[in-house]
Design a protein around this motif. Structure first.
Motif, PDB file in Angstrom:
ATOM      1  N   ARG A 289       0.832  -1.221   0.000  1.00 51.98           N
ATOM      2  CA  ARG A 289       0.000   0.000   0.000  1.00 51.98           C
ATOM      3  C   ARG A 289       0.857   1.258   0.000  1.00 51.98           C
ATOM      4  O   ARG A 289       0.407   2.315  -0.461  1.00 51.98           O
ATOM      5  N   TYR A 290       2.071   1.174   0.510  1.00 51.03           N
ATOM      6  CA  TYR A 290       2.981   2.314   0.399  1.00 51.03           C
ATOM      7  C   TYR A 290       3.344   2.553  -1.058  1.00 51.03           C
ATOM      8  O   TYR A 290       3.374   3.690  -1.532  1.00 51.03           O
ATOM      9  N   LEU A 291       3.631   1.485  -1.792  1.00 53.61           N
ATOM     10  CA  LEU A 291       3.920   1.626  -3.219  1.00 53.61           C
ATOM     11  C   LEU A 291       2.716   2.196  -3.958  1.00 53.61           C
ATOM     12  O   LEU A 291       2.868   3.044  -4.849  1.00 53.61           O
ATOM     13  N   LEU A 292       1.523   1.718  -3.628  1.00 54.98           N
ATOM     14  CA  LEU A 292       0.309   2.209  -4.270  1.00 54.98           C
ATOM     15  C   LEU A 292       0.169   3.714  -4.077  1.00 54.98           C
ATOM     16  O   LEU A 292      -0.092   4.464  -5.027  1.00 54.98           O
ATOM     17  N   ALA A 293       0.339   4.179  -2.837  1.00 60.35           N
ATOM     18  CA  ALA A 293       0.180   5.608  -2.547  1.00 60.35           C
ATOM     19  C   ALA A 293       1.248   6.437  -3.255  1.00 60.35           C
ATOM     20  O   ALA A 293       0.956   7.501  -3.815  1.00 60.35           O
ATOM     21  N   MET A 294       2.497   5.964  -3.256  1.00 60.74           N
ATOM     22  CA  MET A 294       3.559   6.721  -3.918  1.00 60.74           C
ATOM     23  C   MET A 294       3.365   6.741  -5.430  1.00 60.74           C
ATOM     24  O   MET A 294       3.670   7.731  -6.094  1.00 60.74           O
ATOM     25  N   SER A 295       2.837   5.648  -5.983  1.00 61.59           N
ATOM     26  CA  SER A 295       2.584   5.603  -7.426  1.00 61.59           C
ATOM     27  C   SER A 295       1.497   6.592  -7.822  1.00 61.59           C
ATOM     28  O   SER A 295       1.578   7.232  -8.875  1.00 61.59           O
ATOM     29  N   ARG A 296       0.476   6.722  -7.000  1.00 64.11           N
ATOM     30  CA  ARG A 296      -0.590   7.682  -7.280  1.00 64.11           C
ATOM     31  C   ARG A 296      -0.040   9.101  -7.347  1.00 64.11           C
ATOM     32  O   ARG A 296      -0.544   9.940  -8.106  1.00 64.11           O
ATOM     33  N   ASP A 297       0.976   9.376  -6.551  1.00 63.44           N
ATOM     34  CA  ASP A 297       1.573  10.714  -6.526  1.00 63.44           C
ATOM     35  C   ASP A 297       2.723  10.867  -7.517  1.00 63.44           C
ATOM     36  O   ASP A 297       3.398  11.904  -7.519  1.00 63.44           O
ATOM     37  N   ARG A 298       2.966   9.838  -8.339  1.00 67.11           N
ATOM     38  CA  ARG A 298       4.068   9.837  -9.308  1.00 67.11           C
ATOM     39  C   ARG A 298       5.436   9.884  -8.645  1.00 67.11           C
ATOM     40  O   ARG A 298       6.422  10.286  -9.256  1.00 67.11           O
ATOM     41  N   VAL A 299       5.495   9.459  -7.386  1.00 65.99           N
ATOM     42  CA  VAL A 299       6.788   9.351  -6.717  1.00 65.99           C
ATOM     43  C   VAL A 299       7.553   8.155  -7.275  1.00 65.99           C
ATOM     44  O   VAL A 299       8.784   8.153  -7.318  1.00 65.99           O
ATOM     45  N   ILE A 300       6.809   7.124  -7.685  1.00 64.58           N
ATOM     46  CA  ILE A 300       7.370   5.985  -8.395  1.00 64.58           C
ATOM     47  C   ILE A 300       6.515   5.772  -9.644  1.00 64.58           C
ATOM     48  O   ILE A 300       5.440   6.381  -9.760  1.00 64.58           O
ATOM     49  N   PRO A 301       6.916   4.931 -10.593  1.00 66.72           N
ATOM     50  CA  PRO A 301       6.128   4.755 -11.821  1.00 66.72           C
ATOM     51  C   PRO A 301       4.656   4.435 -11.555  1.00 66.72           C
ATOM     52  O   PRO A 301       4.319   3.701 -10.621  1.00 66.72           O
ATOM     53  N   HIS A 302       3.804   4.976 -12.429  1.00 69.41           N
ATOM     54  CA  HIS A 302       2.356   4.860 -12.250  1.00 69.41           C
ATOM     55  C   HIS A 302       1.867   3.412 -12.344  1.00 69.41           C
ATOM     56  O   HIS A 302       0.760   3.101 -11.882  1.00 69.41           O
ATOM     57  N   ALA A 303       2.651   2.531 -12.918  1.00 68.76           N
ATOM     58  CA  ALA A 303       2.236   1.135 -13.078  1.00 68.76           C
ATOM     59  C   ALA A 303       1.915   0.471 -11.747  1.00 68.76           C
ATOM     60  O   ALA A 303       1.106  -0.469 -11.685  1.00 68.76           O
ATOM     61  N   PHE A 304       2.501   0.972 -10.661  1.00 70.12           N
ATOM     62  CA  PHE A 304       2.282   0.340  -9.358  1.00 70.12           C
ATOM     63  C   PHE A 304       0.961   0.735  -8.711  1.00 70.12           C
ATOM     64  O   PHE A 304       0.652   0.282  -7.610  1.00 70.12           O
ATOM     65  N   SER A 305       0.175   1.569  -9.360  1.00 65.78           N
ATOM     66  CA  SER A 305      -1.150   1.900  -8.848  1.00 65.78           C
ATOM     67  C   SER A 305      -2.249   1.169  -9.610  1.00 65.78           C
ATOM     68  O   SER A 305      -3.425   1.423  -9.390  1.00 65.78           O
ATOM     69  N   ARG A 306      -1.868   0.247 -10.495  1.00 73.06           N
ATOM     70  CA  ARG A 306      -2.858  -0.500 -11.258  1.00 73.06           C
ATOM     71  C   ARG A 306      -3.428  -1.641 -10.422  1.00 73.06           C
ATOM     72  O   ARG A 306      -2.721  -2.287  -9.655  1.00 73.06           O
ATOM     73  N   PHE A 307      -4.721  -1.898 -10.639  1.00 75.04           N
ATOM     74  CA  PHE A 307      -5.431  -2.921  -9.888  1.00 75.04           C
ATOM     75  C   PHE A 307      -5.666  -4.149 -10.767  1.00 75.04           C
ATOM     76  O   PHE A 307      -5.850  -4.047 -11.982  1.00 75.04           O
ATOM     77  N   CYS A 308      -5.713  -5.322 -10.125  1.00 76.05           N
ATOM     78  CA  CYS A 308      -6.084  -6.534 -10.840  1.00 76.05           C
ATOM     79  C   CYS A 308      -7.586  -6.752 -10.699  1.00 76.05           C
ATOM     80  O   CYS A 308      -8.299  -5.932 -10.122  1.00 76.05           O
ATOM     81  N   LYS A 309      -8.079  -7.874 -11.207  1.00 71.81           N
ATOM     82  CA  LYS A 309      -9.524  -8.122 -11.192  1.00 71.81           C
ATOM     83  C   LYS A 309     -10.082  -8.262  -9.780  1.00 71.81           C
ATOM     84  O   LYS A 309     -11.287  -8.131  -9.569  1.00 71.81           O
TER      85      LYS A 309
END
Length: 613
Positions: A289-309
């Motif tokens: 969830r830390y990666l998810l939050a940072m990805s949403r803010d573009r702190v890390i690549p946006h790919a880490f905010s993608r969800f699966c089914k």
């Protein structure tokens, strides 16, 4: 922005907090800690838990005000700004990975005796299992977590019940055999045992009714663990002779062997497996969830905010697990776990500062469901706890924490700054209130107010909010094709004046000026002119229907529904909750169509009250 599904209730919060706390701190450290403090190690364990309370209260407040994945990363970035947020997010993520790796290795060490496989192989297999359970959703993960925590607590209580009658009183004399000066360094050593309490904050976005369940779940968990640690460590000290206790790395197993026999040793081994499993499971869940939050803010690549089914952050879980398994392939990580705890103490200081900044910023949409008592003294104590305990962790641990800070600074400047929008956080508003022109743009321009209001919309009304009463007492009117936005505001001001007893000219002038300045929220066919005044009692509303449509400044679409709201300046957060609730209901795809098609004005109130997303 996609949000995580709210699936975690009070029992789930308790299970995450408890599972993240019971691990090496209880199954490995008591012997090492007793060697430093003697029987006074019991005091060290209790003191560590009590010293965490200020940070727990601050974390609970921020979690209920900003229930988003990422926990303290999200809090720190929104209050202290992007630089501190990057430092916090990168550092805490790495620290979590190290602690989770230790838990998996501990799991492997205990199971290796029974399955005859190398410790690392078992740890890797267990990590893959927890990765899969995290992928299929928080609800399924919570079922596993709750079951493991329930079994773990039952076994530890059984050890206390069986061990208490055979405790030797002379083993407690002298109580502070190494001197009372040894208690504080030992407190710092065992502080790692409680750090998992606040990890549920990283999953606040998935918690149902976070204003109640997060602080209550954390508090219940801390009380249970304080009692459990105190009694279990007391039993261990009272059963195992000092010369044996100070050398063992399996104090609970040794105590069970004395009090219960071989069956007890196997039972405690099973409890240790559960303990390490719950910590590892909660660690993967929180770190992703830390990666998810940072990805949403573009702190890390946006790919880490993608969800699966399954509506879980698949890429974030995969990367978290891969890095953990790489660490697991290494050995000698006990010291790294202590280093990670040092950085966590630094983060606790950040969170306590964040509460002060948010409270003093004057941002009205900062509306936590739980507020820390005794503000700001609790926060000051929390900051001082970090200042006192970090040096007790040792020079190497302090250097490691500063190294993580340096990594965060470098990453922010090389990767984040060229890609992400600048985020200065609420500290800019606080500085503005103090009269310091720290920045040229305030929290509105940085998007913090918008983000807080979106959170408020998702969270909905609070118990006791008189929203339905306000709507039922409101005036509903219709205007013809000749009316414009100024005419609507004039007629609305007339009716609000009758409802409230406030001067019609005052209401009309203020609303009209805000509208001309483009300060009336208007989108998706709905406009929300609103006003706060000092002498207003309660809240008052006028709803307007325009079948032909109206033009409002900055509105991208024709406006068919106008809700004029008047409230008391002394209760701005409730006023904002009412606006957010109207906006939430109006977001339904069919709301405007139904609003226009209603047979009469008398049907509009029922339409608004019955319209849920």
């Amino acid at each position: 922005m996609k949000t995580l599904k709210k699936q975690i209730g009070l029992l789930g919060v308790f299970a995450i907090c408890t599972g993240a706390m019971i691990s090496s701190g209880l199954f490995v450290l008591p012997g090492i800690a007793a060697a430093q403090a003697g029987p006074a190690v019991i005091v060290a364990y209790l003191l560590s838990g009590l010293l965490l309370i200020p940070s727990m209260l601050s974390m609970a407040e921020m979690s209920t005000a900003l229930p988003r994945a990422g926990g303290d990363y999200f809090f720190v970035s929104r209050s202290l700004g992007g630089m501190f947020g990057t430092i916090d997010g990168v550092g805490v993520w790495l620290a979590l990975l190290m602690k989770t790796s230790i838990a998996l290795l501990g799991l492997g060490a205990y199971l290796a005796v029974y399955v005859h496989l190398p410790m690392q192989v078992i740890a890797i297999l267990a990590g893959l299992v927890f990765m899969l359970t995290n992928m299929v959703g928080a609800k399924e993960t919570m079922r596993l977590q709750i079951a493991m925590v329930a079994g773990l607590l039952a076994i530890l209580v059984f050890l206390v019940v069986k061990g208490a009658p055979v405790v030797e009183r002379e083993y407690f004399t002298p109580f502070a055999s190494e001197g009372w000066g040894s208690v504080l360094p030992t407190t710092a050593l065992v502080f790692i045992s409680y750090i998992g309490l606040t990890k549920v904050a990283s999953m606040a976005e998935e918690v149902k009714n976070p204003g109640r369940n997060i602080p209550l779940g954390m508090f219940i968990s801390l009380i249970v663990i304080l009692g459990l640690y105190g009694t279990v460590v007391a039993v261990v000290v009272g059963i195992i002779p000092a010369e044996q206790l100070y050398k063992t790395l399996t104090p609970l197993s040794d105590a069970a062997g004395i009090a219960i026999g071989p069956v007890g040793m196997h039972l405690i081994s099973f409890a240790a497996v559960l303990a390490f499993a719950t910590t590892a499971n909660a660690g993967i869940m929180s770190a992703s969830r830390y990666l998810l939050a940072m990805s949403r803010d573009r702190v890390i690549p946006h790919a880490f905010s993608r969800f699966c089914k399954y509506k879980t952050p698949l890429n974030a879980i995969l990367l978290t697990t891969v890095v953990i398994l790489l660490i697991v392939s290494m050995t000698g990580l006990e010291r790294i776990a202590k280093m990670a705890s040092t950085f966590q103490l630094l983060v606790f200081a950040f969170v306590n500062i964040a509460v002060i900044v948010m409270r003093e910023s004057g941002i009205k949409s900062y509306d936590p469901g739980f507020k820390s008592p005794f503000y700001p003294y609790i926060q000051i104590v929390g900051i001082l706890v970090s200042v006192v305990l970090i040096p007790e962790m040792g020079l190497l641990s302090s250097i490691f924490a500063m190294g993580l800070v340096a990594i965060g600074v470098v990453w922010h400047n090389l990767y984040v700054r060229p890609r992400a929008e600048p985020r200065v956080g609420a500290v800019a508003k606080m500085a503005e209130r103090l009269g310091e022109r720290l920045l040229e743009r305030d929290a509105d321009a940085m998007g913090l107010r918008t983000e807080l209001r979106q959170i408020m919309k998702e969270r909905g009304l609070r118990s006791g909010d008189p929203f339905f009463q306000m709507v039922q007492e409101a005036d509903f009117i219709e205007v013809g094709p000749e009316a414009d936005s100024e005419e609507v505001i004039r007629r609305g001001a007339d009716l609000l004046a009758r409802q409230s007893g406030i001067s019609r000219d005052l209401i009309f002038g203020a609303l009209l000026e805000r509208n001309r300045l483009g300060e009336t929220p208007a989108d998706a066919g709905v406009a929300l002119p609103h006003l706060l005044l000092n002498d207003v009692e309660g809240f008052h509303m006028v709803a307007v229907r325009s079948i032909h449509g109206l033009d409002f400044p900055l509105a991208k679409q024709t406006i068919h529904a106008v809700f004029l709201l008047l409230g008391n300046r002394g209760n701005p957060t409730q006023h904002l909750r009412f606006l957010a609730e109207i906006a939430r209901r109006a977001e339904n795809l069919h709301f405007i169509d139904n609003w226009i098609a209603a047979d009469s004005i008398d049907d509009l109130a029922d339409l608004l009250l019955s319209n849920e997303e």
